[in-house]
Design a protein around this motif. Sequence first.
Motif, PDB file in Angstrom:
ATOM      1  N   HIS A 226       0.674  -1.227   0.126  1.00  0.00           N
ATOM      2  CA  HIS A 226      -0.082  -0.085   0.073  1.00  0.00           C
ATOM      3  C   HIS A 226       0.876   1.269   0.013  1.00  0.00           C
ATOM      4  N   PHE A 227       2.085   1.108   0.611  1.00  0.00           N
ATOM      5  CA  PHE A 227       2.906   2.380   0.457  1.00  0.00           C
ATOM      6  C   PHE A 227       3.068   2.993  -0.886  1.00  0.00           C
ATOM      7  N   ALA A 228       3.375   2.034  -1.834  1.00  0.00           N
ATOM      8  CA  ALA A 228       3.325   2.278  -3.082  1.00  0.00           C
ATOM      9  C   ALA A 228       2.580   3.251  -3.719  1.00  0.00           C
ATOM     10  N   TYR A 229       1.299   3.146  -3.093  1.00  0.00           N
ATOM     11  CA  TYR A 229       0.196   4.156  -3.191  1.00  0.00           C
ATOM     12  C   TYR A 229       0.037   5.346  -2.572  1.00  0.00           C
ATOM     13  N   ALA A 230       0.873   5.467  -1.594  1.00  0.00           N
ATOM     14  CA  ALA A 230       1.012   6.775  -0.612  1.00  0.00           C
ATOM     15  C   ALA A 230       1.685   7.752  -1.382  1.00  0.00           C
ATOM     16  N   VAL A 231       2.621   7.152  -2.601  1.00  0.00           N
ATOM     17  CA  VAL A 231       3.500   8.424  -3.049  1.00  0.00           C
ATOM     18  C   VAL A 231       3.088   8.993  -4.121  1.00  0.00           C
ATOM     19  N   GLU A 232       3.583  10.066  -4.633  1.00  0.00           N
ATOM     20  CA  GLU A 232       3.140  10.858  -5.996  1.00  0.00           C
ATOM     21  C   GLU A 232       3.055   9.891  -7.009  1.00  0.00           C
ATOM     22  N   SER A 233       1.818   9.773  -7.693  1.00  0.00           N
ATOM     23  CA  SER A 233       1.658   8.868  -8.661  1.00  0.00           C
ATOM     24  C   SER A 233       1.878   9.705  -9.787  1.00  0.00           C
ATOM     25  N   VAL A 234       2.917   8.879 -10.622  1.00  0.00           N
ATOM     26  CA  VAL A 234       3.562   9.440 -12.098  1.00  0.00           C
ATOM     27  C   VAL A 234       3.471   8.234 -12.973  1.00  0.00           C
ATOM     28  N   ASP A 235       3.123   8.543 -14.179  1.00  0.00           N
ATOM     29  CA  ASP A 235       3.061   7.661 -15.239  1.00  0.00           C
ATOM     30  C   ASP A 235       4.604   7.335 -15.673  1.00  0.00           C
ATOM     31  N   PRO A 236       4.961   6.226 -15.985  1.00  0.00           N
ATOM     32  CA  PRO A 236       6.409   6.108 -16.615  1.00  0.00           C
ATOM     33  C   PRO A 236       6.333   6.652 -17.868  1.00  0.00           C
ATOM     34  N   PRO A 237       7.481   7.253 -18.523  1.00  0.00           N
ATOM     35  CA  PRO A 237       7.537   7.537 -19.837  1.00  0.00           C
ATOM     36  C   PRO A 237       7.522   6.607 -20.764  1.00  0.00           C
TER      37      PRO A 237
END
Lengths: 215, 247
Positions: B50-61
């Motif tokens: 769930h931590f992965a969803y606590a960070v700024e969500s950015v699309d990979p290039p």
Amino acid sequence: MTTPGARRRSAAPRAQETSGNEGLDDRALVARVTEGDGGALEALYGRYGRPCYSLARRILGDEQLAQDVVQEVFLTLWRDAGRFDPARGVFASWLLSMTHHKAVDAVRREENLRKRRTTADILEDKEVDGPKVHDEVWSTLRRQRVREALATLPDPQREALVLAYFGGYTQREIAGLTDTPLGTVKTRMLAGMHRLKDGLTGLNDSFLDAPGTTL
Amino acid sequence: MNAHDRYDELAVGHALDALEPSDEAEFLAHLPTCAACQTAVSAHRDTLGHFAYAVESVDPPASVLEGIRAGIGASAFPAPVASLADRRSRTVKMRTAMVGVAASVVLVAALAIGLVSATTRNSELKQRDLAFSRAVSSLLTTGAQRVELSPAAGPGKVVAVVHGGQVDLVMSGVPRNANDSTYVLWQQAAGQVSAAGVFDVRSTDLTVVSTGLHVAGADLQQLMITRESGRTAPPSARGAVLYTGTA
């Protein structure tokens, strides 16, 4: 802080769920990957590429290295999808755990990266102004739940977990950074993890391993 | 504090990738034997996911997906090399493609040239050697250490690639182990011998084991492989040393 416009410009074309992969759950897609179905791998990338990249980027603080990590994660999945054992947890957790492991390996190899990042940087909890389209709303809700759960932890427990997870520091390094006995750091991590798990009860079913989830 | 409390703490550290190498080795030796710890690690990973969803969500290039596609494409070559290797070796080549699209294109070209050349010579042995060398090369990332394990009592050849405390084993001609036995990789570090992990060999063709083997990075002195009865590593080696190499 990423602006909505910048986000749209930098956004990758999403991997499409085609070739009969639509609606398949993660486990079924992984099974197809083991049979060499590249479309299934792309479908999984479409679901989890963004959280994997966001996590790697947060840990590494370097976009190029984060891209390398994500590419490595998905090519490892392609190479050996059989490593995922459904009996030991959901796919999303396993994949994100692999992403974390590889990102931490990278950050430890690139010691100068970590030296550039202060402890305060790692502990910083940035708010995000993102476009509030449907999937962004879901992402925002997830973030809120996790941040709320983190906020309920006593500061020393939160600090220990965040430095380990996002900073890539070992328990001994955290003991040194926080001037705390190693045994205390271990105890704080265990207590913090249990409390966090309680705080996130019910989140697993809806937020992890959801079939067809669009991220 | 009861006897298992220590492992409860190690399980959290393991899930966080935050253990010191000695603690990690101890926990990895314990983990296969303890259902409670396996459950705990799985639960901790779910929580940390769930931590992965606590960070700024950015699309990979877009280049990330393109690189992955190139990696898949690099593995799409059929026989003869692919037919020599099992599924793992087929995909090992992909690690080379991780450096990016341009490098992947070069890899594809190199593979194609290599395949034509090998087919022309019609030498299966050379192809095997080529595939083996490529597998090892693809694993030798910056900072990785190559350890050649000479056969002491076993056929075939084994090379270990050690990177960041993890070990990948590239093997060819190593006999399959029975279902009631396992191969054990032992490490000698700081004068102490301990199990670095267990693995199975299911094919005598080119095989790569790339999970579950961990060693003490800088202090590593020697690696050894034995085949043991049962599915877990014994406290000390009981079987004959089959392969050994100095770090």
